[in-house]
Design a protein around this motif. Structure first.
Motif, short mmCIF file in Angstrom:
data_model
loop_
_atom_site.label_atom_id
_atom_site.label_comp_id
_atom_site.label_asym_id
_atom_site.label_seq_id
_atom_site.Cartn_x
_atom_site.Cartn_y
_atom_site.Cartn_z
N ASP A 54 -3.08 -5.64 1.22
CA ASP A 54 -2.97 -5.40 2.52
C ASP A 54 -1.64 -4.68 2.64
O ASP A 54 -0.64 -5.41 3.21
N PRO A 55 -1.31 -3.43 2.54
CA PRO A 55 -0.30 -3.01 2.86
C PRO A 55 0.70 -3.15 4.01
O PRO A 55 2.04 -3.10 3.93
N ASP A 56 -0.18 -3.27 5.27
CA ASP A 56 0.40 -3.49 6.27
C ASP A 56 1.11 -4.77 6.39
O ASP A 56 2.41 -4.84 6.85
N GLN A 57 0.66 -5.76 5.77
CA GLN A 57 1.37 -6.97 5.83
C GLN A 57 2.56 -7.16 4.87
O GLN A 57 3.67 -7.56 5.19
N TRP A 58 2.38 -6.23 3.82
CA TRP A 58 3.60 -6.30 2.97
C TRP A 58 4.82 -5.22 3.61
O TRP A 58 5.87 -5.72 3.64
N LYS A 59 4.37 -4.38 4.42
CA LYS A 59 5.32 -3.41 5.25
C LYS A 59 6.03 -4.45 6.06
O LYS A 59 7.39 -4.52 6.37
N ALA A 60 5.48 -5.36 6.77
CA ALA A 60 5.76 -6.07 7.95
C ALA A 60 6.93 -7.08 7.27
O ALA A 60 8.05 -7.66 7.74
N LEU A 78 6.41 2.30 2.38
CA LEU A 78 6.69 2.13 3.72
C LEU A 78 6.55 3.27 4.63
O LEU A 78 6.44 3.02 6.03
N GLN A 79 6.69 4.33 3.93
CA GLN A 79 6.31 5.51 4.97
C GLN A 79 6.19 6.81 3.95
O GLN A 79 6.74 6.85 2.91
#
Length: 395
Positions: free
Chosen positions: A326-332, A275-276
């Protein structure tokens, strides 16, 4: 076109309903541009659900008549997904004949059918968790309503006894009234509790369905992994999603390695979601980016900043470790679904946590911090039959 109600005698626009009806009249008169303005005005007048559905759908019809097909497709998608319009209405409406021939129609229809399938799957999963909840709600609702009506009738009779001075009838009337009130209170509280539990079950099933649509990269076997939806693992694997800072996911993976054999026996595969970045790691990456850009830029290369951040060469991941496609989708998803706490109170959420799914794709456990691997493995049965079958196939 669909109507929200009967046409008024006059077409003065003083409410959302009047705006929809005036727009329908203008559309019938061959003026789709003015009709579109009226439909949009209706959406700004605090419409009821039926009025909002009619205004949105009829906006799609007006936009189709104007030849603005992309806007019409967007309005139609909103009418179906937001305002619960049945897709079959659009499939049969002659006012949308031209839209059904537009290039974007097949893709929209596929998306809407997929969304409808996901909603059905969510409802079925929620019902499977408590198969008799609907019957209980109906039964408790009937008992609550009957006892409430009985209490009202007894209260009226009690008032009549008092008015006529029939004191002999008061004890029985008071006893019956007390019983009805008690039944109403108990059944009503059970009804409210069951209803709330049902809402939570639907929300949980929706979270699981959304998670099942996220894509992952399986461990590469000599070639780049092909992204797959997490739901494709149902019946064969138990995904465990880790989410947090990079240092947390690295520590969690390191703590899982000694249990690799036990994880494989139970079909548990671990998917880390960063996440970060840690501040030190981020600074190091930024330094490398500047250094790379300066060196390659001077040499006429593309530079580090010209494309996505390259990954340093690393050892191949173990077979029980997956990677987010897609890391961004998992973060969301991790943020919006409340994986790390309540979505309504993100400030109270822990900095890292995990969630584990069972073979059917249902969430079977979650918690903050690192998983307790020994306890998790002790509570998870092995997949002996599947392993035996794999050995027979020579896997």
């Amino acid at each position: 076109m669909i109507r929200s109600g009967p046409s008024p005698a006059t077409l003065s626009v003083t409410s959302a309903k009047d705006a929809v009806e005036a727009g329908l009249q203008r559309f019938s008169d061959g003026d789709p541009a003015t009709a579109l303005q009226l439909f949009r005005a209706g959406l700004s007048m605090r419409p009821s659900p039926d009025e909002a559905r009619a205004a949105t759908y009829n906006s799609a019809c007006a936009l189709t008549a104007l030849g603005r097909y992309q806007e019409a497709l967007a309005q139609l998608e909103s009418a179906v997904t937001v305002h619960d319009l049945a897709l079959r209405v659009a499939e049969r409406d002659p006012d949308l004949a031209a839209l059904r021939l537009a290039p974007g129609w097949p893709a929209l229809r596929s998306r809407l059918e997929a969304a409808r399938g996901a909603q059905s799957s969510t409802a079925l999963r929620a019902e499977a968790r408590s198969p008799f909840r609907t019957l209980r709600l109906l039964g408790l609702g009937g008992v609550t309503l009957g006892a409430g009506l009985g209490a009202a009738v007894l209260a009226a009779r009690l008032a009549g006894f008092l008015g006529r001075g029939e004191e002999a009838s008061l004890p029985d009337a008071l006893q019956n009234l007390a019983i009805n009130l008690a039944v109403t209170g108990v059944a009503g509280s059970l009804l409210a509790r069951d209803w709330a539990a049902g809402r939570r079950g639907v929300a949980q099933a929706a979270r699981e369905e959304a998670l099942g649509e996220l894509r992952f990269l399986p461990p590469a076997r000599g070639e780049a992994g092909v992204p797959r939806a997490l739901r494709t693992l149902r019946g064969s694997r138990r995904p465990l999603v880790l989410a947090g800072r990079r240092s947390f996911t690295a520590a969690a993976l390191a703590s899982a390695r000694p249990h690799a054999a036990a994880l494989a026996q139970r079909g548990i595969c671990v998917l880390p979601v960063v996440l970060q970045e840690d501040s030190e790691t981020a600074e190091r990456l930024e330094g490398l980016r500047r250094e790379f850009a300066a060196g390659k830029g001077a040499a006429g290369g593309e530079g580090f900043a010209a494309g996505p951040s390259p990954r340093a060469p690393a050892q191949s991941a173990p077979r029980w470790q997956l990677e987010p496609a897609d890391p961004d989708q998992w973060k969301a998803w991790a943020t919006e679904s409340g994986l790390l706490g309540s979505p309504s109170a993100p400030s109270t959420a822990p900095e890292a946590g995990y969630i584990v799914l069972d073979l059917d794709g249902c969430i079977s456990g979650s918690g903050p911090g690192l998983p307790d691997w020994p306890a998790l493995l002790a509570a998870t049965p092995t997949l002996k039959l599947k392993e035996s079958a794999a050995k027979k196939r020579g896997a």
